[in-house]
Design a protein around this motif. Structure first.
Motif, PDB file in Angstrom:
ATOM      1  N   THR A  78      53.972 -51.179  46.189  1.00  0.00           N
ATOM      2  CA  THR A  78      53.688 -50.167  47.203  1.00  0.00           C
ATOM      3  C   THR A  78      55.006 -49.766  47.854  1.00  0.00           C
ATOM      4  O   THR A  78      56.001 -50.489  47.775  1.00  0.00           O
ATOM      5  N   ASN A  80      55.668 -49.639  51.003  1.00  0.00           N
ATOM      6  CA  ASN A  80      55.885 -50.194  52.340  1.00  0.00           C
ATOM      7  C   ASN A  80      57.191 -50.963  52.520  1.00  0.00           C
ATOM      8  O   ASN A  80      57.868 -50.785  53.537  1.00  0.00           O
ATOM      9  N   GLU A 127      50.492 -48.478  51.992  1.00  0.00           N
ATOM     10  CA  GLU A 127      49.396 -49.091  52.737  1.00  0.00           C
ATOM     11  C   GLU A 127      49.385 -48.489  54.138  1.00  0.00           C
ATOM     12  O   GLU A 127      50.343 -48.637  54.899  1.00  0.00           O
ATOM     13  N   SER A 170      42.071 -45.254  59.374  1.00  0.00           N
ATOM     14  CA  SER A 170      43.012 -45.416  58.268  1.00  0.00           C
ATOM     15  C   SER A 170      42.337 -45.915  56.992  1.00  0.00           C
ATOM     16  O   SER A 170      42.812 -45.648  55.891  1.00  0.00           O
ATOM     17  N   GLY A 346      54.054 -47.660  57.699  1.00  0.00           N
ATOM     18  CA  GLY A 346      52.843 -47.154  57.070  1.00  0.00           C
ATOM     19  C   GLY A 346      51.962 -46.345  57.991  1.00  0.00           C
ATOM     20  O   GLY A 346      50.928 -45.825  57.558  1.00  0.00           O
TER      21      GLY A 346
END
Length: 413
Positions: A78, A80, A127, A170, A346
């Motif tokens: 990811t 992040n 994320e 979210s 994020g």
């Protein structure tokens, strides 16, 4: 408009981009992908033309170009970790990627790392921590106010003093291509004696621009206008799907809730903020001085010249200009944190519906139809695309956002 991807022959080198391709060396947006041979393995990639560059493999292929400390960030599943690394790292990594795809000396090493876009599966690229949605277009807010309050003031009294927003959900942010299921909920027309329950009959879109937070901030320490570039990593398109009938019944007195929280679609590609330097523009003139923490009159131009296109079932219905937004993203970030609220890696905050002054520049069906409909039908497919002016006449692309409406589930009403 099909994701702004010019045709490219099978024999053409991935480095020979089609003329006008908005995903050239000045853009280089980040995403997360997997391949059919290893579907469970997600990896970071950068879009280059009609290919995806495997960033996890780039340090091994070009160790002299990509610094060793960055290898672990690029090997993550990811974005992040890269988001959290901070602006100096973002700039170093971006410079290395640009060298990798533009220097002919690197082509032999880089070519095996370029996967055809058609052969990969794209995923939500980061994320999501918190999600905030704003209401930053004066044209949109005025149009909606006139529809809902025909005999009153179009704008609420606070609108030009602060960027109005609400906290969203979210957990229901989905990547482009994810179907959107029509929500069920309570609806009550003004003349109805009591509310009813069932599928939303006024399902709408909202063409928006989202900003992805990289570097977190400390609780109780506001982020000023000059901290925007240090905390915001990049930009993406957002479709904040809206059930107008559910929203109309629920939103007084606390604001949007179930009419918004069922789905928000985002692009699979995050365009770095630095890629949009050439598109910086002055926002519309203010009607009166702003409070100091929002006063951007002495800073860099806070607006961004993004040209958005909205299509439904392949037919263009609107071209909203992001340059017309009254409140800038830097002002939104400053207001979001002025009370001491902290940022997390994020975090996503969106602009609110982008609308311009002309009839063909409205970013939702509520405005386009003056509240009368028709709204979205089951099976309708909505596509958002956008580009911005870049260096040397290049176009900077934002990845498309696509969503198809599926019927509401039967809840045995």
């Amino acid at each position: 408009m099909p994701d702004q991807r010019p045709e490219q022959s099978a024999e053409q080198s991935p480095f020979d981009l089609a003329e006008g391709d908005p995903f050239g060396p000045y853009t280089l947006p980040y995403g997360v992908f997997s391949t059919a041979d290893t579907p469970g393995r997600r990896r970071i990639g950068v879009r280059f033309g009609r290919h995806v560059l495997d960033l996890g493999a780039l340090p091994g292929a070009l160790p002299a170009v990509v610094r060793a400390p960055h290898a672990e960030l690029l090997a993550a599943p990811t974005l992040n970790p890269l988001l959290a690394a901070g602006r100096s790292v973002w700039q170093e990594v971006r410079a290395a990627i640009r060298a990798a795809v533009t220097d002919p000396a690197h082509r032999t090493a880089v070519t095996p790392l370029l996967r055809p876009l058609a052969d990969v599966t794209l995923h939500l690229p980061f994320e999501v921590a918190d999600y905030v949605d704003f209401y930053a277009s004066e044209h949109h807010a005025t149009n909606v106010g006139r529809i809902f309050r025909p005999n009153g003031a179009a704008l609420p009294p606070n609108w030009k003093h602060l960027p109005i927003g609400y906290h969203g959900r979210s957990g229901t942010i989905v990547v482009t291509g994810t179907p959107v299921v029509r929500p069920n909920g309570q609806r009550k027309a003004p003349d109805d004696a009591a509310p009813t329950f069932g599928p939303s009959a006024r399902l709408d879109i909202e063409a928006e621009v989202g900003f992805v937070v990289g570097t977190p901030s400390t609780l109780h320490e506001p982020v000023g206008l000059d901290g925007f570039r240090d905390h915001v990593f990049g930009v993406c398109l957002v479709n904040d799907w809206s059930a107008r009938d559910i929203q109309a019944w629920e939103y007084v007195p606390l604001g949007p809730f179930l009419g918004k929280s069922f789905a928000t679609s985002v692009s699979a590609w995050i365009t770095p903020l630095d890629a949009l330097d050439e598109a910086r523009t002055q926002p519309p003139a203010r009607d009166f001085p702003l409070l100091p923490y929002l006063d951007d009159s002495a800073g860099e131009a806070g607006g961004i010249d993004l040209r958005i296109e909205v299509s439904i079932n392949g037919e263009t219905v609107s071209r909203p200009p992001f340059s017309a937004m009254y409140w800038t993203a830097a002002q939104q970030l400053a207001h979001m944190t002025v009370n001491g609220a902290s940022l997390r890696t994020g975090d996503l905050f969106a602009s609110g519906t982008v609308s311009g002054p002309e009839p063909d520049q409205l970013g939702c069906l509520l405005e386009l139809t003056q509240g009368k409909g028709p709204y979205l039908q089951d099976g309708d497919e909505v596509t958002l695309t956008a580009w911005a002016p870049g260096p040397d006449g290049a176009r900077i692309g934002l990845g498309e956002v696509v969503g198809r409406v599926l019927p509401a589930p039967d809840l045995g009403r």
